[in-house]
Design a protein around this motif. Structure first.
Motif, PDB file in Angstrom:
ATOM      1  N   ASN A   1      -2.269 -21.956 -15.142  1.00  0.00           N
ATOM      2  CA  ASN A   1      -2.048 -23.066 -16.079  1.00  0.00           C
ATOM      3  C   ASN A   1      -2.731 -22.883 -17.425  1.00  0.00           C
ATOM      4  OD1 ASN A   1      -0.487 -24.497 -14.130  1.00  0.00           O
ATOM      5  ND2 ASN A   1      -2.403 -25.084 -13.140  1.00  0.00           N
ATOM      6  N   ARG A   2      -2.809 -21.640 -17.887  1.00  0.00           N
ATOM      7  CA  ARG A   2      -3.411 -21.368 -19.198  1.00  0.00           C
ATOM      8  C   ARG A   2      -2.762 -20.136 -19.813  1.00  0.00           C
ATOM      9  NH1 ARG A   2      -9.843 -20.616 -20.353  1.00  0.00           N
ATOM     10  NH2 ARG A   2      -9.688 -19.840 -22.473  1.00  0.00           N
ATOM     11  N   GLU A   3      -2.311 -20.294 -21.052  1.00  0.00           N
ATOM     12  CA  GLU A   3      -1.813 -19.157 -21.825  1.00  0.00           C
ATOM     13  C   GLU A   3      -2.823 -18.891 -22.929  1.00  0.00           C
ATOM     14  OE1 GLU A   3       2.285 -19.514 -23.012  1.00  0.00           O
ATOM     15  OE2 GLU A   3       2.901 -20.140 -21.002  1.00  0.00           O
ATOM     16  N   LEU A   4      -3.166 -17.631 -23.122  1.00  0.00           N
ATOM     17  CA  LEU A   4      -4.235 -17.265 -24.037  1.00  0.00           C
ATOM     18  C   LEU A   4      -3.801 -17.371 -25.496  1.00  0.00           C
ATOM     19  CD1 LEU A   4      -5.688 -14.133 -22.221  1.00  0.00           C
ATOM     20  CD2 LEU A   4      -6.294 -16.534 -21.931  1.00  0.00           C
ATOM     21  N   SER A   5      -4.755 -17.762 -26.343  1.00  0.00           N
ATOM     22  CA  SER A   5      -4.524 -17.795 -27.787  1.00  0.00           C
ATOM     23  C   SER A   5      -4.687 -16.381 -28.348  1.00  0.00           C
ATOM     24  CB  SER A   5      -5.541 -18.725 -28.453  1.00  0.00           C
ATOM     25  OG  SER A   5      -6.842 -18.160 -28.374  1.00  0.00           O
ATOM     26  N   LYS A   6      -4.240 -16.187 -29.583  1.00  0.00           N
ATOM     27  CA  LYS A   6      -4.389 -14.881 -30.241  1.00  0.00           C
ATOM     28  C   LYS A   6      -5.862 -14.500 -30.324  1.00  0.00           C
ATOM     29  CE  LYS A   6      -3.417 -12.095 -34.306  1.00  0.00           C
ATOM     30  NZ  LYS A   6      -4.158 -11.026 -33.708  1.00  0.00           N
ATOM     31  N   GLU A   7      -6.728 -15.439 -30.651  1.00  0.00           N
ATOM     32  CA  GLU A   7      -8.165 -15.153 -30.751  1.00  0.00           C
ATOM     33  C   GLU A   7      -8.727 -14.693 -29.401  1.00  0.00           C
ATOM     34  OE1 GLU A   7     -11.868 -17.967 -30.993  1.00  0.00           O
ATOM     35  OE2 GLU A   7     -11.093 -17.654 -33.038  1.00  0.00           O
ATOM     36  N   GLU A   8      -8.295 -15.309 -28.317  1.00  0.00           N
ATOM     37  CA  GLU A   8      -8.766 -14.895 -26.997  1.00  0.00           C
ATOM     38  C   GLU A   8      -8.280 -13.483 -26.667  1.00  0.00           C
ATOM     39  OE1 GLU A   8      -9.171 -19.096 -24.587  1.00  0.00           O
ATOM     40  OE2 GLU A   8      -7.147 -18.290 -24.947  1.00  0.00           O
ATOM     41  N   VAL A   9      -7.034 -13.184 -27.013  1.00  0.00           N
ATOM     42  CA  VAL A   9      -6.497 -11.837 -26.782  1.00  0.00           C
ATOM     43  C   VAL A   9      -7.265 -10.814 -27.617  1.00  0.00           C
ATOM     44  CG1 VAL A   9      -4.454 -10.363 -27.019  1.00  0.00           C
ATOM     45  CG2 VAL A   9      -4.223 -12.680 -26.084  1.00  0.00           C
ATOM     46  N   ASP A  10      -7.615 -11.170 -28.863  1.00  0.00           N
ATOM     47  CA  ASP A  10      -8.404 -10.274 -29.716  1.00  0.00           C
ATOM     48  C   ASP A  10      -9.766  -9.982 -29.096  1.00  0.00           C
ATOM     49  OD1 ASP A  10      -6.322 -10.228 -31.515  1.00  0.00           O
ATOM     50  OD2 ASP A  10      -7.285 -11.544 -32.982  1.00  0.00           O
ATOM     51  N   ARG A  11     -10.379 -10.976 -28.482  1.00  0.00           N
ATOM     52  CA  ARG A  11     -11.672 -10.771 -27.828  1.00  0.00           C
ATOM     53  C   ARG A  11     -11.531  -9.806 -26.649  1.00  0.00           C
ATOM     54  NH1 ARG A  11     -15.326 -15.851 -28.362  1.00  0.00           N
ATOM     55  NH2 ARG A  11     -14.407 -16.831 -30.187  1.00  0.00           N
ATOM     56  N   ILE A  12     -10.463  -9.972 -25.886  1.00  0.00           N
ATOM     57  CA  ILE A  12     -10.224  -9.090 -24.748  1.00  0.00           C
ATOM     58  C   ILE A  12      -9.998  -7.660 -25.228  1.00  0.00           C
ATOM     59  CG2 ILE A  12      -8.597  -8.556 -22.871  1.00  0.00           C
ATOM     60  CD1 ILE A  12      -8.278 -11.663 -22.600  1.00  0.00           C
ATOM     61  N   ALA A  13      -9.300  -7.501 -26.358  1.00  0.00           N
ATOM     62  CA  ALA A  13      -9.035  -6.160 -26.897  1.00  0.00           C
ATOM     63  C   ALA A  13     -10.331  -5.419 -27.211  1.00  0.00           C
ATOM     64  CB  ALA A  13      -8.163  -6.251 -28.150  1.00  0.00           C
ATOM     65  N   LEU A  14     -11.365  -6.135 -27.633  1.00  0.00           N
ATOM     66  CA  LEU A  14     -12.650  -5.498 -27.930  1.00  0.00           C
ATOM     67  C   LEU A  14     -13.323  -4.988 -26.657  1.00  0.00           C
ATOM     68  CD1 LEU A  14     -14.103  -7.958 -30.576  1.00  0.00           C
ATOM     69  CD2 LEU A  14     -13.204  -5.660 -30.982  1.00  0.00           C
TER      70      LEU A  14
ATOM     71  N   GLY B   1     -19.414 -20.541 -14.839  1.00  0.00           N
ATOM     72  CA  GLY B   1     -19.848 -21.617 -13.960  1.00  0.00           C
ATOM     73  C   GLY B   1     -18.667 -22.366 -13.378  1.00  0.00           C
ATOM     74  N   GLN B   2     -18.787 -23.676 -13.348  1.00  0.00           N
ATOM     75  CA  GLN B   2     -17.723 -24.485 -12.784  1.00  0.00           C
ATOM     76  C   GLN B   2     -16.573 -24.610 -13.763  1.00  0.00           C
ATOM     77  OE1 GLN B   2     -19.523 -28.170 -11.546  1.00  0.00           O
ATOM     78  NE2 GLN B   2     -19.806 -27.351  -9.493  1.00  0.00           N
ATOM     79  N   THR B   3     -15.361 -24.534 -13.217  1.00  0.00           N
ATOM     80  CA  THR B   3     -14.168 -24.653 -14.028  1.00  0.00           C
ATOM     81  C   THR B   3     -13.083 -25.331 -13.211  1.00  0.00           C
ATOM     82  OG1 THR B   3     -12.498 -23.459 -15.303  1.00  0.00           O
ATOM     83  CG2 THR B   3     -13.372 -22.330 -13.378  1.00  0.00           C
ATOM     84  N   ASP B   4     -12.192 -26.010 -13.892  1.00  0.00           N
ATOM     85  CA  ASP B   4     -11.055 -26.624 -13.219  1.00  0.00           C
ATOM     86  C   ASP B   4      -9.896 -25.642 -13.079  1.00  0.00           C
ATOM     87  OD1 ASP B   4     -12.373 -29.049 -12.976  1.00  0.00           O
ATOM     88  OD2 ASP B   4     -11.626 -29.796 -14.889  1.00  0.00           O
ATOM     89  N   GLU B   5     -10.032 -24.501 -13.745  1.00  0.00           N
ATOM     90  CA  GLU B   5      -8.962 -23.514 -13.728  1.00  0.00           C
ATOM     91  C   GLU B   5      -8.998 -22.728 -12.420  1.00  0.00           C
ATOM     92  OE1 GLU B   5      -8.595 -22.372 -18.361  1.00  0.00           O
ATOM     93  OE2 GLU B   5     -10.535 -22.059 -17.419  1.00  0.00           O
ATOM     94  N   GLU B   6      -7.821 -22.481 -11.865  1.00  0.00           N
ATOM     95  CA  GLU B   6      -7.717 -21.658 -10.669  1.00  0.00           C
ATOM     96  C   GLU B   6      -7.735 -20.202 -11.102  1.00  0.00           C
ATOM     97  OE1 GLU B   6      -4.332 -20.697  -7.408  1.00  0.00           O
ATOM     98  OE2 GLU B   6      -4.686 -22.818  -7.855  1.00  0.00           O
TER      99      GLU B   6
ATOM    100  N   VAL C   1     -15.996 -14.265 -22.271  1.00  0.00           N
ATOM    101  CA  VAL C   1     -15.477 -14.421 -23.626  1.00  0.00           C
ATOM    102  C   VAL C   1     -14.330 -15.427 -23.692  1.00  0.00           C
ATOM    103  CG1 VAL C   1     -16.254 -12.133 -24.353  1.00  0.00           C
ATOM    104  CG2 VAL C   1     -13.878 -12.459 -23.632  1.00  0.00           C
ATOM    105  N   LEU C   2     -13.740 -15.733 -22.536  1.00  0.00           N
ATOM    106  CA  LEU C   2     -12.723 -16.788 -22.484  1.00  0.00           C
ATOM    107  C   LEU C   2     -13.351 -18.159 -22.276  1.00  0.00           C
ATOM    108  CD1 LEU C   2      -9.925 -15.107 -20.318  1.00  0.00           C
ATOM    109  CD2 LEU C   2      -9.994 -15.399 -22.807  1.00  0.00           C
ATOM    110  N   GLY C   3     -14.669 -18.180 -22.131  1.00  0.00           N
ATOM    111  CA  GLY C   3     -15.364 -19.450 -21.940  1.00  0.00           C
ATOM    112  C   GLY C   3     -15.276 -19.962 -20.517  1.00  0.00           C
TER     113      GLY C   3
END
Length: 156
Positions: A68-81, A38-43, A33-35
């Protein structure tokens, strides 16, 4: 009997987000849900089904660290579900600068796909889904469908 050492074998991150107290077995869904697929540049660091002591009770949880990533409100809302008891920790220079629990919002827009195939939000129209969160489930404000089960599989 020998005591087991306590602690996780995951290295700290300098900057980013730690999502803690994820429902056991749900870490991969959180990544989806955070997108992050597969392959990502994020550690990433992912711990699944680890021992958790919450309120004096032993249980299981998952943990996800994203550098190196802080979550947006929408991403936090998805996690809450997915995991309504998760906590979000913002890390800067190896220090937790913010710690907050997730909250399921009262209204969701563009986060969940309506299960009604005839709903206008599922047509080729530029309309985002819109749901009211109720005790009965997620109520679609366009077609009145109520999603009561398997909500996480409908997260966009």
């Amino acid at each position: 009997m020998e005591d087991k050492p306590r602690g996780l074998l995951i290295s700290p991150i300098k900057d980013g987000t730690v999502i803690d107290h994820i429902r056991a077995g749900a870490a991969l869904t959180v990544l989806r849900v955070l997108g992050i697929t597969g392959q990502t540049d994020e550690e990433l660091s992912i711990a699944t089904n680890v021992t958790s002591m919450t309120g004096g009770q032993e249980g299981r949880k998952d943990i996800v660290k994203v550098s190196n990533r802080e979550l947006s409100k929408e991403e936090v809302d998805r996690i809450a579900l997915i995991s309504p008891h998760a906590t979000i920790n913002i890390i800067r220079d190896y220090i937790v600068v913010e710690k907050k629990g997730v909250e399921i919002p009262t209204h969701l827009s563009g986060i969940v796909r309506c299960t009604n195939a005839g709903c206008i939000t599922n047509a080729n129209e530029p309309i985002h889904s819109s749901f009211e969160v109720t005790e009965a489930g997620l109520h679609c404000l366009y077609c009145d469908t109520v999603i009561t089960t398997d909500i996480e599989s409908h997260i966009i």
